[in-house]
Design an enzyme around this catalytic site. Structure first.
Site, short mmCIF file in Angstrom:
data_model
loop_
_atom_site.label_atom_id
_atom_site.label_comp_id
_atom_site.label_asym_id
_atom_site.label_seq_id
_atom_site.Cartn_x
_atom_site.Cartn_y
_atom_site.Cartn_z
N CYS A 123 0.81 -1.22 0.00
CA CYS A 123 0.00 0.00 0.00
C CYS A 123 0.85 1.27 0.00
O CYS A 123 1.42 1.63 -1.03
CB CYS A 123 -0.99 -0.04 1.16
SG CYS A 123 -2.34 1.15 0.97
N HIS A 144 -3.97 -4.87 0.77
CA HIS A 144 -3.46 -5.39 2.05
C HIS A 144 -3.63 -6.91 2.11
O HIS A 144 -4.73 -7.41 2.35
CB HIS A 144 -4.22 -4.74 3.22
CG HIS A 144 -3.87 -3.31 3.42
ND1 HIS A 144 -2.84 -2.89 4.22
CD2 HIS A 144 -4.42 -2.17 2.90
CE1 HIS A 144 -2.77 -1.56 4.20
NE2 HIS A 144 -3.72 -1.11 3.40
N GLU A 155 -2.58 -8.81 4.40
CA GLU A 155 -2.61 -9.27 5.79
C GLU A 155 -4.00 -9.36 6.38
O GLU A 155 -4.20 -10.04 7.40
CB GLU A 155 -1.73 -8.35 6.66
CG GLU A 155 -2.23 -6.93 6.82
CD GLU A 155 -1.76 -5.97 5.74
OE1 GLU A 155 -1.74 -4.75 6.00
OE2 GLU A 155 -1.42 -6.43 4.63
#
Length: 509
Positions: free
Chosen positions: A79, A167, A169
């Site tokens: 990002c 993202h 994660e």
């Protein structure tokens, strides 16, 4: 720890999640602020740049020194990191025509690149940015797009440098963990050797080397962290570990004796100290939450110091500090402004003059539990809900009296035992009751009452950073409410807290 992954934090709310996903791959990683890159990078095998609330175009945007990293080590920019590499390396970052936030799907994927191996076309990813990469950096090669984001992922030709605008994660990125594994294992070739057994072997060896024949004192709380820390230290130094369990009068009902009984069979050298009256006397008349915390912290240190001085030649103080506490104390913008004073990361007064040992300081809570299981600790003890350091004091809103503690202990016991007997306890991250500074009108028999209101709280979470209220069955809540009102003198109304974190917190104070 060898074979580390270095995560540089630019202030993203998701940075800890990156670390958790990496650890789930049995790869050890550490988080550092972007402006405190370690001087010695020799033990690191790969670097990940986190997201950030900043725009790379802003004057106050974070500017990391990547001179020892870029092109020399495998690098994954997430990002903000992806936009940073583009903006300062010949590309272009500009405000997006639409705010790129939330779920998106990969409409193009270069499935010949190892980064996207086993990642399907249309895989869902999570976007969270208002800028977008209009032009790739010098030698940039596009690897993935979504309907609205042309340059969703790219790599740098001639380097092991990858960048993604989404993202991986967060749970909403369905193949995010696969992408992290592809980067770390296939591209960066980082060994997957960070397991509970390996951690125990390594940390016990380290503790033996560090402490040698010195004596160590540890304040036990009965919780998971301090218990696992105690068992690790006991494995390393045996009889030289002295555990002190202080009853501050604000524990759960009968907890002081129950915890002491649990420790009896664990081979630990534990002394129980009942300092209930000392704590409650010092807390009398104090209403402000942080003042309560500081008073409890001060009195605990006084009591603990009195007891520690009865042990001759103690050199070390052990603490159950875990990694989220450490991260909060070294946040990107300096120490977090709102670290609660009971976190106690290095929070000892100078007069104790003891060296600190924190065997769990690099572990997340779920990792602590896995290590505890490896050590053979009772699953019931490992499965205990987190409990605040100041105990019930921050669940009694307003001033604290013995009568209020008695009421809340009785209410809490009914609620927690009810969760256990109905098979709900292990489905909840944390639960408890809050005594409100409110009286309400009620009717019992033919008489009007004017008694206390209690709020029940139960949340789901993985690490306490975010939390959602648990949808407990209505018939369960009805039964518990009736039992509390019928059995606990002084309570005539029960409410259930349905607030999530954020914007609310798990505790009320």
């Amino acid at each position: 720890m060898q074979h580390n992954v270095l995560i540089l934090d630019f202030g993203s709310q998701y940075t800890q999640l990156i670390a958790r996903r990496v650890r789930e791959l049995n790869i050890f990683c550490e988080i550092f602020p972007y402006n405190h890159v370690p001087e010695d990078l020799s033990s690191f095998k790969a670097v990940i740049l986190s997201g950030s609330p900043f725009s790379v175009r802003a004057d106050d945007a974070p500017h990391p020194d990547l001179s020892q990293i870029r092109g020399k080590m495998p690098l994954l920019a997430v990002c903000y990191g992806a936009q940073y590499l583009a903006h300062f390396s010949g590309g272009e970052v500009a405000p997006s025509n639409i705010r790129e936030y939330g779920r998106a799907n990969l409409s193009f994927v270069d499935d010949h690149d190892p980064f996207f191996e086993e990642v399907a076309l249309n895989s869902q990813v999570w976007m969270s940015h208002s800028d977008t990469i209009k032009k790739l950096p010098t030698n940039g090669v596009r690897l993935a797009s979504t309907k609205d984001v042309e340059n969703a992922a790219y790599r740098i030709e001639g380097e092991k440098t990858y960048a993604i605008q989404f993202h991986p994660e967060v749970y909403h990125s369905t193949d995010g963990k696969q992408m992290l594994e592809n980067f770390l294992v296939r591209i960066a070739e980082v060994p997957q050797n960070f397991t509970p057994n390996a951690f125990v072997d390594e940390i016990v060896a380290e503790l033996k080397e560090k402490i040698k024949d010195d004596k160590v004192v540890l304040g036990l709380s009965g919780g998971v962290d301090s218990t696992v820390a105690a068992v690790l230290l006991n494995k390393a130094i045996g009889k030289n570990l002295y555990c002190i369990f202080v009853n501050n009068g604000l524990l759960r009902k009968n907890e002081f004796q129950n915890v002491l009984d649990q420790y009896k069979g664990m081979g630990l050298n534990v002394k129980g100290v009942d300092a209930t009256d000392r704590f409650l006397d010092q807390l009398a008349g104090i209403e402000e939450p942080e003042a309560k915390r500081k008073t409890i912290g001060r009195v605990f240190i006084e009591v603990f110091d009195d007891e520690a001085h009865q042990i001759e030649d103690v050199k070390w103080l052990a603490q159950g500090t875990i990694y989220p506490d450490v991260i909060e104390s070294i946040s990107v913008k300096g120490p977090s402004a709102t670290i609660k004073s009971h976190h106690n990361v290095g929070g000892l007064p100078d007069f104790m003059k003891l060296k600190i040992v924190e065997p769990l300081r690099m572990l997340f809570k779920d990792e602590v539990r896995r290590v505890g299981a490896t050590l053979g600790i009772d699953p019931e003890l490992l499965g205990r809900h987190p409990f605040p350091g100041p105990g019930l004091s921050i669940r009694i809103l307003g001033d604290i009296t013995k009568e209020k503690v008695r009421i809340l202990q009785d209410v809490d016991a009914i609620f927690i035992e009810g969760l256990k007997s109905h098979g709900l306890y292990n489905k909840v991250w944390q639960a408890g009751a809050i005594l409100l500074p409110v009286n309400s009108v009620g009717v019992m028999g033919d008489e009007r009452t004017y008694e206390k209101v209690v709020a029940l709280r139960a949340v789901e979470s993985t690490d306490g950073m975010t939390a959602d209220w648990v949808h407990l069955p209505y018939d369960f809540l009805m039964k518990i409410s009736n039992e509390i009102i019928n059995k606990v003198k002084g309570v005539n109304r029960v409410v259930y807290d349905i607030s999530s974190k954020p914007p609310a917190t798990i505790e009320w104070e």
